[in-house]
Design an enzyme around this catalytic site. Sequence first.
Site, PDB file in Angstrom:
ATOM      1  N   LEU A 204      14.414 -11.209  70.103  1.00 11.03           N
ATOM      2  CA  LEU A 204      15.533  -9.992  69.217  1.00 11.03           C
ATOM      3  C   LEU A 204      14.776  -9.778  68.199  1.00 11.03           C
ATOM      4  O   LEU A 204      14.335 -11.118  67.514  1.00 11.03           O
ATOM      5  CB  LEU A 204      16.271  -9.378  69.504  1.00 11.03           C
ATOM      6  N   GLY A 244      17.851 -17.581  75.789  1.00  9.03           N
ATOM      7  CA  GLY A 244      18.241 -18.350  74.717  1.00  9.03           C
ATOM      8  C   GLY A 244      19.299 -17.612  73.698  1.00  9.03           C
ATOM      9  O   GLY A 244      19.701 -16.485  74.572  1.00  9.03           O
ATOM     10  N   GLY A 245      19.616 -17.544  73.091  1.00  7.62           N
ATOM     11  CA  GLY A 245      20.323 -16.846  71.721  1.00  7.62           C
ATOM     12  C   GLY A 245      20.213 -15.932  71.996  1.00  7.62           C
ATOM     13  O   GLY A 245      20.869 -14.504  72.236  1.00  7.62           O
ATOM     14  N   ASP A 246      18.769 -15.114  71.742  1.00  6.61           N
ATOM     15  CA  ASP A 246      19.029 -13.620  71.326  1.00  6.61           C
ATOM     16  C   ASP A 246      16.898 -14.077  72.011  1.00  6.61           C
ATOM     17  O   ASP A 246      15.982 -13.251  71.687  1.00  6.61           O
ATOM     18  CB  ASP A 246      18.594 -13.624  69.741  1.00  6.61           C
ATOM     19  N   GLU A 247      17.040 -14.925  73.173  1.00  9.83           N
ATOM     20  CA  GLU A 247      15.801 -14.563  73.933  1.00  9.83           C
ATOM     21  C   GLU A 247      16.468 -14.253  75.176  1.00  9.83           C
ATOM     22  O   GLU A 247      16.812 -14.339  76.263  1.00  9.83           O
ATOM     23  CB  GLU A 247      14.983 -15.962  74.122  1.00  9.83           C
TER      24      GLU A 247
END
Lengths: 339, 198
Positions: A204, A244-247
């Site tokens: 993102l 992942g956090g924003d993956e």
Amino acid sequence: MSVISVETSTLDHALPMALLFEACGTVTHVGPTFEKIAPGAVGKGLAGVMNFVHPQLSGSCADVLRYSGRKLRVELRHEANIPPGEGLSTLRGTVVPLSDRRGLINLALGADPGVALKRHRLTSRDFTATDPMVDFLYLIEAHAMVLSEFERLSERLDQARTAAEEAAVTDKLTGLRNRRAMDDHLGRLTVDAGPAFGLMNIDLDYFKSVNDTMGHAAGDRVLEEVARILRQEVRSGDMVARVGGDEFMLLFENCADVGLLQQIAGRIIQRLELPIDWQGQECRISASIGITMSSYYDTLDAERLVSDADSALYASKRAGRARHSVARPVGECSMEPEG
Amino acid sequence: MLGLICKSLEGFVRDQHGDLQWERIRRAARLPFERFEALRIYDDAVLMDLVAATGGVLDRRQSPLLEDIGHWICTHPPLEPVRRLIRFSGTSFVDLLFSLEEIEDRARIALPNLHLPQFRVELTASDEFVVTSQWMVPGAAAVLTGMLRAMADDYGTLAIIERGGLSQDGDTVIETISVRVIENTFHEPREFTLGGVR
């Protein structure tokens, strides 16, 4: 040899399921439990009262007496209370020769006494005082209880296992699969070398600023919305994982059409760029995407595929974000215009 | 002790007082699980804690509570096998009283770890009996009192059943119940059929 004579009333107490027959084969007396199971036997011929299942006997007096002392398997032809669709109860018996070629057949319930007990509403009164039938019943009831407990227990274990497995491969916030699930799945696909597939890496853009300026709750709301959009843009069998956090990673099975994935990537970026509402405020993000296809490789290696999709993703980032790129496994990455 | 014993208390609470009360009792007794497993073995102390917590949460004295549990075990429809077995054990209420002496043996054949109380029955007058129970924790007499009252009713027998004293011999708790049978067939016995396991 001493001879004893016994009143039939005494016999009824000692052998409540016995039957007496004359030399001609006529039944002269039956015990009270016998009468309860198959009423009206007295006066009939032995063959009309009993079916000798094993050994198969005609029921003639001489025939039956020859088998004295042996175990007989029999059925009572006039057994009462038989529920529709069910057969006669199987009973056991032994023949005892009496004087003047008369005889006695003592019966007992068969290997599964439950059927006859229920049918004829037998109680301890119908057996001799020392009959172990009550103890047998305790075992039957305990056995039924234990079986149903184990059934319930294994059902609960199944549910617990499914829940644990779900938890182990699911991202709690978005309900998408997690990195572990994606690695496992990708591992399987690269080992089997089955039909072609495509892999898409999504990172993102501007998500950090949503988190920083509007707080983590807003960030969580955005992630949920991203998950919703990603799920809608893939077919039901395709895997969507938050790695992942924003993956995010998307795996398209049975797909060798890079053009199609480019279209999907473009559409995802378009939809992610639409403002997301958070308590009246607008959150704005975008995404950079890298794509690689299994058909690009002679031998499949999961790590290599992920790293190539990553390289393509960073090519998109370097080119100014909010766009998608396709990996060229030889080394180069080609850039596609946004959308 | 087999979980079946604690589970019958759990069943009573859930059935008569609801899951919420059970949840409160579970917390008060500090049970680290939601339900008892009938076939798992638990420490005897768990039962003591559980009875104390149940009395506390339901605001009831323990003996009447245990009597109610005994009564419930014999009258609650899903536990019909219990009533059926008791009825089959004796053709009259007095037969049933004497068959109590065999209960522990019968239970041990079926479920070796169940550890039911051991009962002794004495005829003290022509219609008076004293039942003595020996168990590892107190409460057996109260539960049996409830069960006998339910079963006297089942047989249609009019009887006065009262708990007596309690003493201890080492780890064994000894309790007594006095039973006076006033009329053997006071009213029509309840219907019962056997072999309803299928």
